[in-house]
Design an enzyme around this catalytic site. Structure first.
Site, PDB file in Angstrom:
ATOM      1  N   ASP A 231     -88.171   2.335 -72.289  1.00  0.00           N
ATOM      2  CA  ASP A 231     -87.131   2.949 -73.110  1.00  0.00           C
ATOM      3  C   ASP A 231     -86.414   4.062 -72.351  1.00  0.00           C
ATOM      4  OD1 ASP A 231     -87.052   4.637 -76.348  1.00  0.00           O
ATOM      5  OD2 ASP A 231     -85.609   3.279 -75.388  1.00  0.00           O
TER       6      ASP A 231
ATOM      7  N   LYS B 279     -81.415   2.370 -68.806  1.00  0.00           N
ATOM      8  CA  LYS B 279     -81.490   0.897 -68.923  1.00  0.00           C
ATOM      9  C   LYS B 279     -81.419   0.168 -67.579  1.00  0.00           C
ATOM     10  CE  LYS B 279     -81.879   2.319 -72.905  1.00  0.00           C
ATOM     11  NZ  LYS B 279     -83.286   2.692 -73.243  1.00  0.00           N
TER      12      LYS B 279
ATOM     13  N   ASP C  57     -87.045  -1.708 -75.262  1.00  0.00           N
ATOM     14  CA  ASP C  57     -86.085  -1.302 -76.290  1.00  0.00           C
ATOM     15  C   ASP C  57     -84.669  -1.554 -75.774  1.00  0.00           C
ATOM     16  OD1 ASP C  57     -85.123   1.775 -77.988  1.00  0.00           O
ATOM     17  OD2 ASP C  57     -85.126  -0.287 -78.698  1.00  0.00           O
ATOM     18  N   ASN C  58     -83.708  -1.698 -76.711  1.00  0.00           N
ATOM     19  CA  ASN C  58     -82.276  -1.704 -76.383  1.00  0.00           C
ATOM     20  C   ASN C  58     -81.795  -2.873 -75.542  1.00  0.00           C
ATOM     21  OD1 ASN C  58     -83.165   1.597 -75.833  1.00  0.00           O
ATOM     22  ND2 ASN C  58     -81.906   0.986 -77.589  1.00  0.00           N
TER      23      ASN C  58
ATOM     24  N   GLU D 234     -81.098   2.062 -83.773  1.00  0.00           N
ATOM     25  CA  GLU D 234     -81.668   3.099 -84.638  1.00  0.00           C
ATOM     26  C   GLU D 234     -80.613   3.772 -85.524  1.00  0.00           C
ATOM     27  OE1 GLU D 234     -82.298   2.748 -81.400  1.00  0.00           O
ATOM     28  OE2 GLU D 234     -81.881   4.537 -80.259  1.00  0.00           O
TER      29      GLU D 234
HETATM   30  C1  LIG Z   1     -85.001   7.853 -62.035  1.00  0.00           C
HETATM   31  C2  LIG Z   1     -84.488   7.284 -63.308  1.00  0.00           C
HETATM   32  C3  LIG Z   1     -85.474   6.284 -63.896  1.00  0.00           C
HETATM   33  N1  LIG Z   1     -86.760   6.899 -64.055  1.00  0.00           N
HETATM   34  C4  LIG Z   1     -87.092   7.749 -65.058  1.00  0.00           C
HETATM   35  N2  LIG Z   1     -88.307   8.318 -64.987  1.00  0.00           N
HETATM   36  C5  LIG Z   1     -88.707   9.171 -65.972  1.00  0.00           C
HETATM   37  N3  LIG Z   1     -87.967   9.478 -67.061  1.00  0.00           N
HETATM   38  C6  LIG Z   1     -86.755   8.905 -67.146  1.00  0.00           C
HETATM   39  C7  LIG Z   1     -86.259   8.016 -66.172  1.00  0.00           C
HETATM   40  N4  LIG Z   1     -85.042   7.594 -66.572  1.00  0.00           N
HETATM   41  C8  LIG Z   1     -84.776   8.199 -67.744  1.00  0.00           C
HETATM   42  N5  LIG Z   1     -85.799   8.998 -68.091  1.00  0.00           N
HETATM   43  C9  LIG Z   1     -85.907   9.776 -69.310  1.00  0.00           C
HETATM   44  O1  LIG Z   1     -85.943   8.858 -70.388  1.00  0.00           O
HETATM   45  C10 LIG Z   1     -85.053   9.267 -71.440  1.00  0.00           C
HETATM   46  C11 LIG Z   1     -83.847   8.403 -71.383  1.00  0.00           C
HETATM   47  C12 LIG Z   1     -83.637   7.417 -72.281  1.00  0.00           C
HETATM   48  C13 LIG Z   1     -82.434   6.550 -72.150  1.00  0.00           C
HETATM   49  N6  LIG Z   1     -82.176   5.881 -73.435  1.00  0.00           N
HETATM   50  C14 LIG Z   1     -80.937   5.478 -73.709  1.00  0.00           C
HETATM   51  O2  LIG Z   1     -80.003   5.597 -72.902  1.00  0.00           O
HETATM   52  C15 LIG Z   1     -80.676   4.910 -75.063  1.00  0.00           C
HETATM   53  C16 LIG Z   1     -79.354   4.857 -75.517  1.00  0.00           C
HETATM   54  C17 LIG Z   1     -79.043   4.363 -76.788  1.00  0.00           C
HETATM   55  C18 LIG Z   1     -77.654   4.299 -77.228  1.00  0.00           C
HETATM   56  C19 LIG Z   1     -77.180   3.214 -77.959  1.00  0.00           C
HETATM   57  C20 LIG Z   1     -75.855   3.157 -78.388  1.00  0.00           C
HETATM   58  C21 LIG Z   1     -74.980   4.199 -78.098  1.00  0.00           C
HETATM   59  F1  LIG Z   1     -73.712   4.180 -78.525  1.00  0.00           F
HETATM   60  C22 LIG Z   1     -75.445   5.301 -77.374  1.00  0.00           C
HETATM   61  C23 LIG Z   1     -76.767   5.346 -76.937  1.00  0.00           C
HETATM   62  C24 LIG Z   1     -80.078   3.923 -77.641  1.00  0.00           C
HETATM   63  C25 LIG Z   1     -81.402   3.989 -77.187  1.00  0.00           C
HETATM   64  O3  LIG Z   1     -82.445   3.577 -77.987  1.00  0.00           O
HETATM   65  C26 LIG Z   1     -81.715   4.459 -75.906  1.00  0.00           C
HETATM   66  O4  LIG Z   1     -83.024   4.448 -75.508  1.00  0.00           O
HETATM   67  C27 LIG Z   1     -84.777  10.716 -71.106  1.00  0.00           C
HETATM   68  C28 LIG Z   1     -83.530  11.277 -71.733  1.00  0.00           C
HETATM   69  C29 LIG Z   1     -84.733  10.691 -69.591  1.00  0.00           C
HETATM   70  O5  LIG Z   1     -84.903  11.966 -69.025  1.00  0.00           O
HETATM   71 MG   LIG Z   2     -84.215   3.261 -76.846  1.00  0.00          MG
END
Ligand SMILES: CCCNc1ncnc2c1ncn2[C@@H]1O[C@H](/C=C/CNC(=O)c2cc(-c3ccc(F)cc3)cc(O)c2O)[C@H](C)[C@H]1O
Ligand SMILES: [Mg+2]
Length: 214
Positions: free
Chosen positions: A141, A144, A169-170, A199
């Protein structure tokens, strides 16, 4: 300077949820995000699907990529049997500090290990530093475009075993086309899609469950 969304979610939990009561923390976050401000938690529509897969797998060692505020961390951890653990990876320190407090409010800190850092650095350390043999369950999650590279990294690091369940997810919204193409076409996975909604909205989204065949 104003507050951040994670800070506002934590405040809602502290003001409305019962200390030590995971269900009340989940309900509080869902109410807040449905009525006050949308947030990217797996939510109360996809959440029960996550719950049913976790309950079916009943993992001893689980991994979550992308903690954010800890909503799905709590959904998963509350279903784990004693002695099981969930490792959750979060590279944004501002999210990590909030998630730790929300996980503690739910009384689940003993079953959760939140590791701060990027997945690409932490996954290769799992065996040596965190004494993980393999994962029984992985919830994807995070950003993406990293679902696929991190899945390949988990394979390369020997952290998936015959029967490991990946739940993503997603896969529709925002969408993870490269990951979907991989797990649906690779002979090493048996994949199925659980249709649901993004969600707190009526937009279609869903979860993809993929079993690693070894
Ligand atoms: C080095 C990077 C990879 N490694 C990583 N290693 C560790 N931690 C990591 C890594 N990459 C990211 N993270 C952390 O995970 C979180 C990030 C989560 C991201 N989730 C989405 O983008 C999303 C968007 C929508 C959405 C749907 C429709 C819309 F209109 C708008 C938004 C819906 C949803 O259910 C979604 O989960 C957190 C903010 C971020 O710091
Ligand atoms: Mg999600």
């Amino acid at each position: 300077t104003g507050s951040t969304q994670p800070q506002r979610i934590l405040k809602a939990v502290q003001n409305n949820a019962t200390w030590g009561d995971a269900e009340s923390v989940i309900a509080t976050i869902d109410n807040y995000c449905r009525r006050k401000e949308w947030a990217m938690n797996v939510g109360d529509d996809k959440g029960p699907i996550l719950d049913s897969v976790v309950s079916e797998v009943s993992p001893k060692v689980a991994l979550e990529l992308g903690t954010y505020c800890g909503y799905s961390t709590i959904r998963i951890a509350r279903l784990l049997s004693p002695g099981s653990c969930l490792i959750t990876l979060e590279f944004n320190p501002d999210c990590a500090i909030i998630a730790r407090q929300i996980i503690a409010w739910a009384g689940l800190q003993d079953r959760v290990q939140l590791l701060e850092g990027p997945s690409k650095d932490l996954i290769p350390q799992m065996k040596e530093s965190f004494r993980v043999k393999s994962f029984d369950f992985v919830f994807l999650d995070h950003w993406k475009e990293y679902y696929l590279p991190d899945t390949k990294l988990l394979e390369e690091c020997g952290l998936l075993r015959k029967g490991t369940v990946l739940l993503a997810d997603n896969v529709i919204c925002p969408g993870t086309p490269k990951y979907l193409e991989y797990v649906r076409n690779s002979p090493r996975y048996e994949s199925c899609y659980f249709k649901s909604h993004l969600e707190y909205t009526k937009v279609e989204d869903g979860l993809e469950k993929s079993v690693f065949l070894g």
